[in-house]
Design a protein around this motif. Structure first.
Motif, PDB file in Angstrom:
ATOM      1  N   LEU A  73       0.776  -1.060   0.041  1.00  0.00           N
ATOM      2  CA  LEU A  73       0.205  -0.003   0.102  1.00  0.00           C
ATOM      3  C   LEU A  73       0.721   1.245   0.018  1.00  0.00           C
ATOM      4  O   LEU A  73       0.590   2.290  -0.623  1.00  0.00           O
ATOM      5  N   GLN A  74       1.953   1.089   0.686  1.00  0.00           N
ATOM      6  CA  GLN A  74       2.883   2.229   0.620  1.00  0.00           C
ATOM      7  C   GLN A  74       3.414   2.675  -0.788  1.00  0.00           C
ATOM      8  O   GLN A  74       3.458   3.858  -1.385  1.00  0.00           O
ATOM      9  N   LEU A  75       3.806   1.350  -1.506  1.00  0.00           N
ATOM     10  CA  LEU A  75       4.221   1.324  -2.740  1.00  0.00           C
ATOM     11  C   LEU A  75       3.120   1.879  -3.677  1.00  0.00           C
ATOM     12  O   LEU A  75       3.432   2.666  -4.549  1.00  0.00           O
ATOM     13  N   LYS A 100       1.461   7.873   5.981  1.00  0.00           N
ATOM     14  CA  LYS A 100       1.900   7.782   7.472  1.00  0.00           C
ATOM     15  C   LYS A 100       2.005   6.350   7.791  1.00  0.00           C
ATOM     16  O   LYS A 100       2.834   6.001   8.245  1.00  0.00           O
ATOM     17  N   THR A 101       0.627   5.618   7.929  1.00  0.00           N
ATOM     18  CA  THR A 101       0.678   4.414   8.667  1.00  0.00           C
ATOM     19  C   THR A 101      -0.757   3.700   7.824  1.00  0.00           C
ATOM     20  O   THR A 101      -1.572   4.296   7.321  1.00  0.00           O
ATOM     21  N   VAL A 102      -0.756   2.351   8.105  1.00  0.00           N
ATOM     22  CA  VAL A 102      -1.943   1.551   7.650  1.00  0.00           C
ATOM     23  C   VAL A 102      -2.128   0.762   8.650  1.00  0.00           C
ATOM     24  O   VAL A 102      -1.313   0.159   9.492  1.00  0.00           O
ATOM     25  N   SER A 103      -3.642   0.631   8.938  1.00  0.00           N
ATOM     26  CA  SER A 103      -4.178  -0.142   9.954  1.00  0.00           C
ATOM     27  C   SER A 103      -5.241  -1.031   9.339  1.00  0.00           C
ATOM     28  O   SER A 103      -6.137  -0.625   8.440  1.00  0.00           O
ATOM     29  N   LEU A 104      -5.118  -2.404   9.437  1.00  0.00           N
ATOM     30  CA  LEU A 104      -6.195  -3.552   8.798  1.00  0.00           C
ATOM     31  C   LEU A 104      -7.029  -3.869   9.934  1.00  0.00           C
ATOM     32  O   LEU A 104      -6.589  -4.379  10.888  1.00  0.00           O
ATOM     33  N   VAL A 110      -7.486   1.137   6.840  1.00  0.00           N
ATOM     34  CA  VAL A 110      -7.738   2.277   7.382  1.00  0.00           C
ATOM     35  C   VAL A 110      -6.202   3.032   7.062  1.00  0.00           C
ATOM     36  O   VAL A 110      -5.184   2.733   7.436  1.00  0.00           O
ATOM     37  N   LEU A 111      -6.284   4.066   6.217  1.00  0.00           N
ATOM     38  CA  LEU A 111      -5.275   4.798   5.568  1.00  0.00           C
ATOM     39  C   LEU A 111      -4.946   6.075   6.257  1.00  0.00           C
ATOM     40  O   LEU A 111      -5.800   6.901   6.136  1.00  0.00           O
TER      41      LEU A 111
END
Length: 322
Positions: A73-75, A100-104, A110-111
């Protein structure tokens, strides 16, 4: 002799520098590869970028299969920011966007973005939303997306205030004719693949349209796909142009089998490749479909050797190589 060695060293040093600069700064060209193929040894990720006519086109990029979803997802956001140029396509962000960060959480990604999320052209706000929804949900563990800006959930896009559905996923559609409409995302959508030739290369392009709420069975949706025509789409539509029509369909345990009339074959009895590709990809986007089988007048049809059916997860199209 020393002078000769120095000249040779300078020559190779210059070649190395040119090679480095071309790799670093020049946009990569797409390769002459099949429009539709099956994954074998490589793993791919799709990024939805804009072409010159501001249509979203999914391009498939090879990735390390061991890369985590969070890193993918960062990519994805990096490609959408244009950190790697791809010929004939434009990024969705005008400047770098930082994830900044990702939460699954329960199949929802959640981006978390900072203010750099606003680095987009507000005229392309809906396209950005579609690109995010389709790009993020390509991974089997993710069905929905939630966007956070400075730790606050976004209910609408920040620049032109396009409403964000309470459940953001592929039902938002892609490449709708409408560029902004609050009722658009409350409709039932069907996505059909068409083609566009860009700089001599054929690309598959998904496009969604609204259909009546009473179109809710698999067979009715397939009928909508094969009868699709959108004359203002500025895309080639092989399913309509070749008058592909349905004999029957059967869907069970994730396997969809369709039987179409013989006009999927040319006069030489060879597969009409563009029509076949559009049919396969359009059917693969129907909810719940995991495996596909296509028949022509009752006879199984496949351009892939020893493949009577195709796994949706194995499909690769619009591949670009660096």
């Amino acid at each position: 002799m020393k002078q000769l060695k120095k000249k040779i060293a300078l020559l190779f040093g210059g070649l190395a520098l040119v090679s480095y600069l071309s790799f670093t700064y020049f946009p990569f060209k797409t390769q002459d590869t099949p429009v539709l193929s099956l994954q074998e040894e490589e793993s791919y990720m799709q990024v939805y970028l804009l072409d010159k006519e501001n249509t979203l086109v999914p391009v498939s990029i090879s990735v390390n299969p061991d890369t985590s979803i969070e890193d993918k997802l960062q990519l994805l956001i990096a490609y959408m920011s244009g950190k790697q140029k791809i010929d004939n396509f434009k990024p969705l962000f005008k400047k770098e966007c930082i994830l900044k960060t990702v939460s699954l959480q329960d199949h929802t990604a959640v981006l978390y973005f900072n203010e750099s999320f606003k680095n987009y052209d507000k005229k392309q706000e809906l396209r950005l939303l579609e690109s995010l929804a389709w790009g993020v949900t390509q991974f089997s563990d993710i069905t929905d997306v939630k966007l956070m800006l400075d730790n606050q959930e976004l209910k609408e896009m920040p620049l032109d205030h396009t409403p964000i559905p309470a459940t953001l996923n592929r039902q938002i559609g892609i490449n709708h004719f409408e560029t902004k409409a609050s009722t658009l995302h409350d409709s039932h959508t069907i996505t059909v693949c068409a083609t566009r030739k860009i700089d001599g290369v054929v690309y598959m392009v998904p496009q969604s349209r609204r259909v009546p709420y009473d179109v809710n069975t698999m067979e009715e949706e397939i009928e909508q796909i094969v009868s699709d025509v959108q004359v203002s789409a500025n895309l080639s539509q092989p399913l309509y142009d070749d008058n592909i029509t349905l004999h029957s369909s059967h869907f069970e345990n994730g396997v969809l089998s369709v039987d179409v009339k013989g006009n999927l074959l040319g006069s030489d009895r060879e597969i009409k490749q563009d029509a076949y590709n559009c049919l396969i990809l359009s059917l693969s986007m129907l909810e719940g479909v995991e495996e596909l089988q296509v028949k022509v007048d009752g006879v199984i049809l496949s351009p892939f050797e020893n493949k009577n059916s195709i796994s949706v997860n194995d499909l690769v199209y619009n591949e670009v190589r660096f």
